[in-house]
Write an enzyme that holds these catalytic residues in place. Structure first.
Site, PDB file in Angstrom:
ATOM      1  N   GLU A  75       0.715  -1.412   0.027  1.00 45.34           N
ATOM      2  CA  GLU A  75       0.017   0.013   0.010  1.00 45.34           C
ATOM      3  C   GLU A  75       0.975   1.318  -0.120  1.00 45.34           C
ATOM      4  O   GLU A  75       0.482   2.298   0.448  1.00 45.34           O
ATOM      5  CB  GLU A  75      -0.853   0.007   1.238  1.00 45.34           C
ATOM      6  CG  GLU A  75      -1.884  -1.151   1.187  1.00 45.34           C
ATOM      7  CD  GLU A  75      -2.869  -1.269   0.296  1.00 45.34           C
ATOM      8  OE1 GLU A  75      -2.866  -0.487  -0.908  1.00 45.34           O
ATOM      9  OE2 GLU A  75      -3.615  -2.396   0.295  1.00 45.34           O
ATOM     10  N   HIS A  94      -2.052   2.303   8.338  1.00 47.23           N
ATOM     11  CA  HIS A  94      -2.966   1.515   7.834  1.00 47.23           C
ATOM     12  C   HIS A  94      -3.225   0.248   8.699  1.00 47.23           C
ATOM     13  O   HIS A  94      -2.190  -0.464   8.849  1.00 47.23           O
ATOM     14  CB  HIS A  94      -2.751   1.174   6.541  1.00 47.23           C
ATOM     15  CG  HIS A  94      -3.404  -0.028   5.726  1.00 47.23           C
ATOM     16  ND1 HIS A  94      -5.010   0.035   5.821  1.00 47.23           N
ATOM     17  CD2 HIS A  94      -3.046  -1.140   5.168  1.00 47.23           C
ATOM     18  CE1 HIS A  94      -5.338  -1.073   5.383  1.00 47.23           C
ATOM     19  NE2 HIS A  94      -4.298  -1.835   5.027  1.00 47.23           N
ATOM     20  N   HIS A  96      -5.959  -3.451   9.693  1.00 45.29           N
ATOM     21  CA  HIS A  96      -7.176  -4.459   9.482  1.00 45.29           C
ATOM     22  C   HIS A  96      -7.657  -4.406  10.957  1.00 45.29           C
ATOM     23  O   HIS A  96      -8.127  -5.760  11.251  1.00 45.29           O
ATOM     24  CB  HIS A  96      -6.776  -5.735   8.762  1.00 45.29           C
ATOM     25  CG  HIS A  96      -6.297  -5.643   7.476  1.00 45.29           C
ATOM     26  ND1 HIS A  96      -5.935  -6.486   6.678  1.00 45.29           N
ATOM     27  CD2 HIS A  96      -6.028  -4.382   6.731  1.00 45.29           C
ATOM     28  CE1 HIS A  96      -5.364  -6.160   5.423  1.00 45.29           C
ATOM     29  NE2 HIS A  96      -5.321  -4.948   5.560  1.00 45.29           N
ATOM     30  N   HIS A 157     -12.074  -4.151   3.817  1.00 44.19           N
ATOM     31  CA  HIS A 157     -10.445  -4.286   3.766  1.00 44.19           C
ATOM     32  C   HIS A 157      -9.812  -3.660   5.354  1.00 44.19           C
ATOM     33  O   HIS A 157      -9.498  -4.625   6.125  1.00 44.19           O
ATOM     34  CB  HIS A 157      -9.933  -3.258   2.826  1.00 44.19           C
ATOM     35  CG  HIS A 157      -8.429  -3.076   2.603  1.00 44.19           C
ATOM     36  ND1 HIS A 157      -7.794  -2.840   1.671  1.00 44.19           N
ATOM     37  CD2 HIS A 157      -7.393  -3.422   3.598  1.00 44.19           C
ATOM     38  CE1 HIS A 157      -6.142  -2.948   1.820  1.00 44.19           C
ATOM     39  NE2 HIS A 157      -6.041  -3.298   3.055  1.00 44.19           N
TER      40      HIS A 157
HETATM   41 ZN   LIG Z   1      -4.429  -3.562   4.213  1.00 44.27          ZN
END
Ligand SMILES: [Zn+2]
Length: 213
Positions: A75, A94, A96, A157
């Site tokens: 990413e 970032h 999850h 996501h």
């Molecule tokens: Zn991810």
């Protein structure tokens, strides 16, 4: 271009490990970056965070060229685009994390069910549209959802937040996950009452005055 930044690289590793210890990052799902003069420093793809050495952190310059012995997080484009478009961003996280991701899989925005929503810049935290992980299309979706905000959910996501520096971004990630858990739990008893625009504006101005940092 040296991209040494040993202390900043270690701070990226420490941040990723702290997010993992807090349960926000599970396994290698998630990534962390920090802005530097030459571009930014980001976690590598697919490596356990507790095994990372400072030389494993990948430096990416303003042209989007990676420097280092590892492949950057898939990413990295989102991190690049956040730094390019949001001058106030000094670090990006970032994850999850469980409750943010659960809501993202429902493709729900987090509405003004609690004044802490305003912590992220406005009356909601948006959920962006779906695009395949690691694509420029996903970065476009995320940047659009971040308009006027410091965080968004990512459909099917996870979530993304940015802050002034690494600790700020880490704390905001924890706050967003807590907010998503509260919203998830509140929904169990039916749709929660929502604050109106005037109440959110008051909360925004209180954060501006008192910080609540
Ligand atoms: Zn991810």
């Amino acid at each position: 271009m040296s991209f040494d930044h040993t202390a900043m690289r270690q701070a990226v590793i420490d941040t990723a490990c702290a997010l993992q210890a807090a349960g926000l990052i599970v396994g290698t799902a998630g990534n962390v970056s920090v802005r530097c003069d030459e571009g930014f420093l980001v976690t590598p793809s697919g490596m356990p965070y507790d095994e990372l050495q400072t030389t494993d952190i990948v430096a990416i310059d303003h042209n989007g060229t990676a420097h280092g012995c590892r492949i950057p997080s898939s990413e990295w484009r989102i991190h690049r685009d956040v730094y390019a478009q949001r001058n106030e961003a000094g670090a990006v996280v970032h994850t999850h994390s469980p409750f943010a991701t659960a809501l993202a899989c429902q493709r729900r925005d987090v509405p003004a069910f609690h004044y802490m929503v305003a912590r992220f810049g406005g009356a909601n935290v948006r959920c962006c549209g779906y695009a395949t992980f690691g694509t420029q299309a996903l970065s476009g979706q995320v940047l659009a959802a971040l308009s006027g905000r410091t965080a968004c959910l990512m459909a099917n996501h996870g979530m993304l937040v940015f802050g002034r520096e690494l600790k700020h971004a880490r704390l905001l990630a924890a706050e967003l996950e807590a907010l998503c858990e509260q919203y998830w739990r509140a929904l169990q008893a039916g749709p929660p009452a929502l604050l109106d625009d005037a109440q959110i504006i008051e909360a925004l101005s209180a954060f501006a005055n008192f910080g609540q940092e």
